[in-house]
Design an enzyme around this catalytic site. Structure first.
Site, PDB file in Angstrom:
ATOM      1  CD  GLU A  22      -2.963  -0.895   2.184  1.00 21.37           C
ATOM      2  OE1 GLU A  22      -2.827   0.030   3.144  1.00 21.37           O
ATOM      3  OE2 GLU A  22      -3.970  -1.388   2.441  1.00 21.37           O
ATOM      4  CD  GLU A  51      -3.829  -5.824   4.059  1.00 20.40           C
ATOM      5  OE1 GLU A  51      -5.023  -4.998   4.607  1.00 20.40           O
ATOM      6  OE2 GLU A  51      -2.740  -5.726   4.069  1.00 20.40           O
TER       7      GLU A  51
HETATM    8  C1  BGP Z   1      -4.416  -2.214   5.706  1.00 17.76           C
HETATM    9  C2  BGP Z   1      -3.298  -2.277   6.015  1.00 17.76           C
HETATM   10  C3  BGP Z   1      -2.998  -3.421   7.076  1.00 17.76           C
HETATM   11  C4  BGP Z   1      -4.241  -3.376   8.231  1.00 17.76           C
HETATM   12  C5  BGP Z   1      -5.387  -3.314   7.593  1.00 17.76           C
HETATM   13  C6  BGP Z   1      -6.529  -2.898   8.538  1.00 17.76           C
HETATM   14  O1  BGP Z   1      -4.568  -0.905   5.168  1.00 17.76           O
HETATM   15  O2  BGP Z   1      -2.333  -3.088   4.743  1.00 17.76           O
HETATM   16  O3  BGP Z   1      -1.810  -3.270   7.677  1.00 17.76           O
HETATM   17  O4  BGP Z   1      -3.898  -2.562   9.201  1.00 17.76           O
HETATM   18  O5  BGP Z   1      -5.287  -2.315   6.267  1.00 17.76           O
HETATM   19  O6  BGP Z   1      -6.639  -1.652   9.061  1.00 17.76           O
HETATM   20  P1  BGP Z   1      -7.023  -0.977   9.950  1.00 17.76           P
HETATM   21  O7  BGP Z   1      -6.005  -1.734  11.211  1.00 17.76           O
HETATM   22  O8  BGP Z   1      -6.656   0.487  10.152  1.00 17.76           O
HETATM   23  O9  BGP Z   1      -8.235  -1.551  10.621  1.00 17.76           O
END
Ligand code: BGP
Length: 473
Positions: A160, A375
């Protein structure tokens, strides 16, 4: 009728080093940008996370049992090079060899990310992705990993790039926590694309027989209404969050229309366009022609309406529903239609957005051979009931419902021609969240953080069914 996924579709779980490993001071690990930042904030600490540094084998055994065929892990750069460059820390190298060996033992293929938001502190202070030193150091670290970890067959350069830069310099939720600096945001993103491209080109020239890709945070942006102003705001937000990186990494060139939107955002904020050289653009072009796959991280979609006021953002980092605000000067204001469901963290639940993003890549970026959803998942407030034992299965019907809808949207995109090869749930087990700490749980496996005991959630049983049958029940 139930929707189905192709027989060779891979079902996986995702993690990131800083969010699962814990052990941030063990075995010579160097500091990263988060360590002091989190300490100063005082809201939560990155230790113990899910203590994956010591418990990876237990989590991989659970993964094997519940149909997780592939896993996303990241290498903590600062375990290998505590300072970002210079001397190698052999204990860090040994740890990752052990982790990959355990994956093999459990029949799970690792997809390994080289940078997942965890820049070594020294390089962060030197300018992070805004500095040439960081870019060069990243390329050297990546080459070291390719030579060392020959057991890895799937590499991901950067996780990302956009959300890293936007959160560092536009929204101020990631260190160094600056706001409204679109110039730094775009420069950091462009630099990450160069770093990514140089690493892809290096990997391909080493002829190691594996595959290499990049992971993007991609959320479909829709106009709030059909008005010209709202449609233009959606196009600007899309340029900021999706289009520049899709162009740079998947097409190998920034389309003139994309650059015009970026320039418009910068002009409206009296900031300068990012710098690039013709040599860099050649490097980017070459990499796009050799890239094996793109990873799509998609959780939610956005709706934008025209906005001409000052930038104002409020991050919902506690799960207090309805508290987030996102209005960017020169871009637009986020405003969801009333009928769109959201999580407690104000993330919209909109599977159609996943479908539309996959189809956009399929239609507009035909160079890239394969797509993985790297993800997707839902963060929930979950608690351990009293009287649990090791056989207790925790109910998480909202997660099953979410997964069913999103996997269904992926199945639709595949049926329409998108070459999506696999899906990684965020997250494999409950873990530490950068800006939300420990209360936003995403895992197939519940982690009781004080004891570090694992409990299976019903979604894990559901997940196994999908993995075994390729039918979405
Ligand atoms: C994505 C990232 C992850 C993870 C996920 C969930 O952007 O790659 O590392 O954190 O989001 O986000 P959050 O933890 O803010 O809910």
């Amino acid at each position: 009728m139930s929707k189905t996924l192709p027989k060779d579709f891979l079902m996986g779980g995702a993690t990131a080093a800083y969010q699962v490993e814990g052990a941030t001071k063990e075995d010579g690990k160097g500091q990263v940008l988060w360590d002091d930042f989190l300490k100063k904030e005082g809201r939560f600490a990155p230790d113990p996370a899910a203590d994956f540094y010591h418990r990876y084998d237990e989590d991989l055994a659970l993964s094997e049992k519940y149909g997780v065929q592939v896993i996303r892990v990241s290498i903590a750069w600062s375990r290998i090079f505590p300072d970002g460059t210079g001397a190698v820390e052999p204990r860090g190298v040994a740890y990752y060899h052990k982790l990959f060996a355990s994956c093999k033992q459990h029949g799970i293929e690792p997809f390994v990310t080289l940078h997942h938001f965890d820049t070594p502190e020294r390089l962060h202070v030197a300018g992070d992705w805004l500095s040439q030193e960081m870019v060069d150091a990243f390329v050297a670290y990546a080459k070291f990993c390719f030579q060392e970890f020959t057991e890895v067959k799937y590499w991901i350069t950067i996780n990302e790039p956009t959300s890293m830069a936007v959160q560092q310099y536009t929204n101020g939720t990631f260190p160094p926590a600056e706001s409204g600096r679109f110039d730094k945001t775009f420069q950091a993103e462009h630099n990450q694309m160069i770093a990514h491209a140089r690493v892809v080109n290096a990997y391909k020239s080493m002829d190691l027989g594996g595959k290499i890709g990049i992971v993007h945070a991609l959320q479909t942006v829709y106009p709030y209404s059909n008005s010209e102003g709202d449609r233009h705001a959606a196009a600007l937000q899309d340029a900021l969050e999706n289009r520049l990186y899709l162009d740079g990494t998947l097409a190998g060139k920034y389309a003139p229309e994309t650059l015009a939107l970026v320039k418009e955002i910068l002009d409206k904020n009296n900031q300068k366009m990012f710098k690039s050289t013709p040599e860099e653009l050649d490097v980017i072009d070459k990499a796009a022609h050799q890239l094996d796959f793109v990873g799509v991280n998609n959780y939610f979609s956005k709706w934008l309406r025209e906005y001409n006021g000052k930038s104002e953002t409020v991050h919902n980092g506690t799960g207090a529903k309805g508290t987030s605000v996102a209005r960017l000067h020169g871009v637009g204001e986020e405003k969801r239609p009333d009928n769109i469901e959201t999580t407690d963290w104000d993330w919209s639940i909109y599977p159609r957005g996943m479908h539309d993003m996959l189809m956009r890549i399929h239609n507009d970026y035909p160079l890239v051979p394969e797509i993985y959803v790297t993800e997707n998942g839902i963060g929930l407030k979950e608690e351990l009931p009293g009287n649990v034992n090791k056989n207790t299965v925790l109910a998480d019907p909202k997660r099953i419902d979410y997964l069913k809808k999103y996997l269904g949207a992926i199945a639709d995109a595949i049926a329409e021609g998108a070459n999506v090869k696999g899906y990684f749930i965020w997250s494999l087990q409950d873990q530490f969240s950068w800006t939300n700490g420990y209360s936003k749980r995403y895992g197939l496996f519940f982690v009781d953080f004080p004891t570090q005991k694992r409990y299976v959630k019903q979604s894990a049983i559901w997940f196994k069914k999908v993995s075994d049958t390729h039918v979405i029940p």
